[in-house]
Design a protein around this motif. Structure first.
Motif, mmCIF file in Angstrom:
data_model
loop_
_atom_site.group_PDB
_atom_site.id
_atom_site.type_symbol
_atom_site.label_atom_id
_atom_site.label_comp_id
_atom_site.label_asym_id
_atom_site.label_seq_id
_atom_site.Cartn_x
_atom_site.Cartn_y
_atom_site.Cartn_z
ATOM 1 N N THR A 61 0.838 -1.199 0.000
ATOM 2 C CA THR A 61 0.000 0.000 0.000
ATOM 3 C C THR A 61 0.874 1.251 0.000
ATOM 4 O OG1 THR A 61 -1.825 -1.085 1.139
ATOM 5 C CG2 THR A 61 -1.719 1.308 1.302
ATOM 6 N N LEU A 64 2.160 1.957 -3.421
ATOM 7 C CA LEU A 64 1.128 2.501 -4.301
ATOM 8 C C LEU A 64 0.882 3.977 -4.015
ATOM 9 C CD1 LEU A 64 -1.540 -0.356 -4.341
ATOM 10 C CD2 LEU A 64 -0.239 0.493 -6.307
ATOM 11 N N ASN A 68 1.743 7.434 -6.422
ATOM 12 C CA ASN A 68 0.654 8.299 -6.874
ATOM 13 C C ASN A 68 0.471 9.534 -5.983
ATOM 14 O OD1 ASN A 68 -0.858 6.632 -9.104
ATOM 15 N ND2 ASN A 68 -0.453 5.178 -7.464
ATOM 16 N N ARG A 195 -11.279 10.819 -12.273
ATOM 17 C CA ARG A 195 -9.947 10.542 -11.722
ATOM 18 C C ARG A 195 -10.039 10.017 -10.297
ATOM 19 N NH1 ARG A 195 -6.655 15.963 -13.698
ATOM 20 N NH2 ARG A 195 -6.203 15.282 -15.841
ATOM 21 N N ASP A 198 -11.071 6.398 -10.431
ATOM 22 C CA ASP A 198 -9.974 5.569 -10.930
ATOM 23 C C ASP A 198 -8.884 5.406 -9.873
ATOM 24 O OD1 ASP A 198 -11.244 5.262 -13.353
ATOM 25 O OD2 ASP A 198 -10.055 6.788 -14.397
ATOM 26 N N MET A 199 -8.563 6.497 -9.190
ATOM 27 C CA MET A 199 -7.511 6.425 -8.178
ATOM 28 C C MET A 199 -7.944 5.555 -7.000
ATOM 29 S SD MET A 199 -4.451 7.163 -7.371
ATOM 30 C CE MET A 199 -4.065 8.400 -8.627
ATOM 31 N N ARG A 201 -9.905 3.033 -7.053
ATOM 32 C CA ARG A 201 -9.766 1.628 -7.470
ATOM 33 C C ARG A 201 -8.300 1.212 -7.447
ATOM 34 N NH1 ARG A 201 -13.191 3.403 -11.838
ATOM 35 N NH2 ARG A 201 -15.388 2.918 -11.415
ATOM 36 N N ALA A 202 -7.433 2.075 -7.974
ATOM 37 C CA ALA A 202 -6.013 1.746 -8.047
ATOM 38 C C ALA A 202 -5.410 1.538 -6.660
ATOM 39 C CB ALA A 202 -5.260 2.851 -8.784
ATOM 40 N N LEU A 203 -5.907 2.288 -5.675
ATOM 41 C CA LEU A 203 -5.388 2.181 -4.319
ATOM 42 C C LEU A 203 -6.096 1.113 -3.498
ATOM 43 C CD1 LEU A 203 -4.915 5.972 -3.442
ATOM 44 C CD2 LEU A 203 -3.163 4.323 -4.163
ATOM 45 N N GLY A 204 -7.063 0.443 -4.107
ATOM 46 C CA GLY A 204 -7.735 -0.650 -3.422
ATOM 47 C C GLY A 204 -8.804 -0.222 -2.443
#
Length: 238
Positions: A61, A64, A68, A195, A198-199, A201-204
């Motif tokens: 984590t 990630l 970002n 955004r 999307d972010m 989701r990318a960070l879980g």
């Protein structure tokens, strides 16, 4: 007995996280076993496996978030609170239809009141309803007018978002309604919401509220003390 492949993988992951020492709950530090004894050690002390997995998850984590960081901590213009020049940033992802988000507001306000060096970046994450997205768009329109916090506070106070509560909050914040509608229809607002989703989701992230503080992600209404500890840890790591 032959161990299944997924159990072996789990043991290897745990062994990697153990490093030079293993901390056992309620026990003194014990030296890590030699490489050939890892399986036997973990079979004898399986309680270290969840702890080791948690360590691995936190490391991933952190990577990630670090990768970002600029995208996460750079606010939509105006959607910021606390001390804009603070040394630690709390990024909060919220949905106006989220009761846990509403319940977290006093904890966040208390922390900001206690710590003059905390900066808060507000990110709209409208995932619960169509009205959530409408409310998020209006919040960004309020930010564009420099009135994010009055709108944010008024809308959460009004209860679940709908046309009436959004209009009430807009009036309470003193928004220029025509200017707000123009902002809502702009590419900037649509891009920000996309955004953020999307972010997340990318960070879980799996729900709201979610918090990014330093290299950590906290989920849910974690309370004042957890937020304060995360801020202290982020400050110490600077």
């Amino acid at each position: 007995m032959t161990l299944r492949p997924w159990i072996l993988a789990l043991l290897l992951l745990a062994a990697g996280a153990i490093g030079g020492a293993v901390v056992l709950a309620g026990q003194a530090l014990r030296p890590a076993p030699a490489a050939g004894d890892v399986r036997g050690y973990l079979m004898a002390h399986p309680e270290v496996i969840p702890e080791a997995i948690q360590v691995l998850q936190e490391r991933e984590t952190g990577k990630l978030v670090a990768a970002n960081r600029a995208a996460v901590t750079t606010p939509f213009p105006g959607a910021v609170g606390g001390n804009p020049a603070g040394d630690v940033t709390i990024v909060t992802y919220m949905d106006y239809a989220c009761g846990f988000c509403r319940a977290s507001l006093p904890d966040l306000a208390k922390l900001v009141g206690e710590d003059a060096k905390v900066r808060v970046v507000y990110r709209e994450l409208p995932i619960l309803s169509a009205e959530s997205r409408d409310a998020a768009a209006w919040a960004l329109a309020a930010a564009e007018q420099g009135k994010y916090m009055p709108f944010h506070t008024a809308l959460f106070a009004a209860g679940r978002p709908n046309a009436a509560s959004i209009a009430q909050a807009a009036n309470a914040a003193g928004l220029d309604l025509a200017r707000a509608r123009t902002a809502i229809a702009s590419p900037a607002v649509a891009t920000e919401l996309s955004r953020n989703l999307d972010m997340a989701r990318a960070l879980g992230m799996t729900g709201t509220p979610a918090w990014v503080i330093g290299d950590r992600i906290l989920s849910g209404a974690v309370g004042h003390d957890a937020l304060q500890k995360a801020v202290a840890a982020a400050r110490a790591a600077r």
